[in-house]
Write a protein that holds these residues in place. Sequence first.
Motif, short mmCIF file in Angstrom:
data_model
loop_
_atom_site.label_atom_id
_atom_site.label_comp_id
_atom_site.label_asym_id
_atom_site.label_seq_id
_atom_site.Cartn_x
_atom_site.Cartn_y
_atom_site.Cartn_z
N GLY A 95 0.81 -1.21 0.00
CA GLY A 95 0.00 0.00 0.00
C GLY A 95 0.84 1.26 0.00
N ARG A 96 1.96 1.24 0.69
CA ARG A 96 2.83 2.42 0.70
C ARG A 96 3.40 2.69 -0.68
N ARG A 97 3.75 1.66 -1.41
CA ARG A 97 4.27 1.89 -2.76
C ARG A 97 3.16 2.43 -3.67
N LEU A 98 1.96 1.88 -3.56
CA LEU A 98 0.83 2.39 -4.34
C LEU A 98 0.59 3.86 -4.06
N CYS A 99 0.60 4.22 -2.79
CA CYS A 99 0.31 5.61 -2.42
C CYS A 99 1.45 6.55 -2.79
N ASP A 100 2.66 6.18 -2.45
CA ASP A 100 3.81 7.06 -2.70
C ASP A 100 4.08 7.27 -4.18
N GLU A 101 3.96 6.21 -4.97
CA GLU A 101 4.40 6.28 -6.37
C GLU A 101 3.28 6.62 -7.35
N LEU A 102 2.02 6.37 -6.94
CA LEU A 102 0.91 6.62 -7.87
C LEU A 102 -0.12 7.60 -7.33
N LEU A 103 -0.71 7.32 -6.18
CA LEU A 103 -1.83 8.14 -5.72
C LEU A 103 -1.40 9.54 -5.30
N GLU A 104 -0.31 9.66 -4.60
CA GLU A 104 0.13 11.00 -4.17
C GLU A 104 0.49 11.89 -5.37
N PRO A 105 1.29 11.41 -6.34
CA PRO A 105 1.58 12.27 -7.50
C PRO A 105 0.32 12.62 -8.29
N LEU A 106 -0.61 11.68 -8.40
CA LEU A 106 -1.85 11.95 -9.13
C LEU A 106 -2.67 13.02 -8.41
N GLN A 107 -2.76 12.91 -7.10
CA GLN A 107 -3.51 13.89 -6.32
C GLN A 107 -2.83 15.25 -6.31
N GLU A 108 -1.51 15.25 -6.26
CA GLU A 108 -0.78 16.52 -6.31
C GLU A 108 -1.04 17.25 -7.63
N ARG A 109 -1.18 16.52 -8.72
CA ARG A 109 -1.39 17.16 -10.02
C ARG A 109 -2.83 17.56 -10.27
N PHE A 110 -3.79 16.73 -9.83
CA PHE A 110 -5.19 16.95 -10.21
C PHE A 110 -6.11 17.30 -9.04
N GLY A 111 -5.60 17.35 -7.84
CA GLY A 111 -6.46 17.60 -6.71
C GLY A 111 -7.04 16.30 -6.15
N ARG A 112 -7.98 16.44 -5.26
CA ARG A 112 -8.47 15.30 -4.48
C ARG A 112 -8.93 14.14 -5.36
N ILE A 113 -8.51 12.94 -4.96
CA ILE A 113 -9.03 11.73 -5.58
C ILE A 113 -9.86 10.98 -4.54
N SER A 114 -10.87 10.27 -5.01
CA SER A 114 -11.74 9.48 -4.14
C SER A 114 -11.47 8.00 -4.36
#
Length: 210
Positions: free
Chosen positions: A52-71
């Motif tokens: 889960g940490r790899r999923l969040c650090d490498e994919l979800l955080e960069p995506l959210q930083e670029r596009f705003g909140r993800i659900s």
Amino acid sequence: MRKPTSVRSLETFGRVRLSKSFFMRDFLYSEISAIHAIPNLPDDPDLAIAAGRRLCDELLEPLQERFGRISVRSSYRSPAVNRFGNENKLNCGSNESNYAVHIWDRRDAAGNMGATACIVVNSFIAYYERTGHWEALAWWVHDHLPYDHMQFFPHYAAFNLGWRDTPRRGIYSYIPPRRGWLTKRGMANADGDHSAEYAEMLREIECARA
């Protein structure tokens, strides 16, 4: 960490911080679990946390930083929850096909660790509903993030976004009329710059956020 077997131990597990914005609790909700009273808890919490940490650090955080909140629509499934979903035709593949995918606490047959979340990029909804061009977001992720797989669905262009030790990098769509592979290794469009596919999307989202 042992498998949670009490309210106190589940609270402790849920409070594990996977990244700047995400906690383990964010990924545990399951309609199958809630309706059919099957606990959605990992047998190997440490492996689930690591994936889960790899999923969040490498994919979800960069995506959210670029596009705003993800659900997060759905994510982790215990083997028991996934098996029930598969046997009862509730849109779950077999357990074996979901190891290192939705089942974070099992490695796949090749020994890979992995994790997947089904997410909605909230700022993308208006563009998608106006144009139907789900491919814009798919190509942006393809060009910028080290994903393993994406699978896009019609409602809000929700999509499975997966991380894996050795990424396969394939994008599949369930959105008509273009159902099937958008790209995968070996296809002519897998490499190169796809920025023309998402330039309009970026402009529209930036204008909406300004």
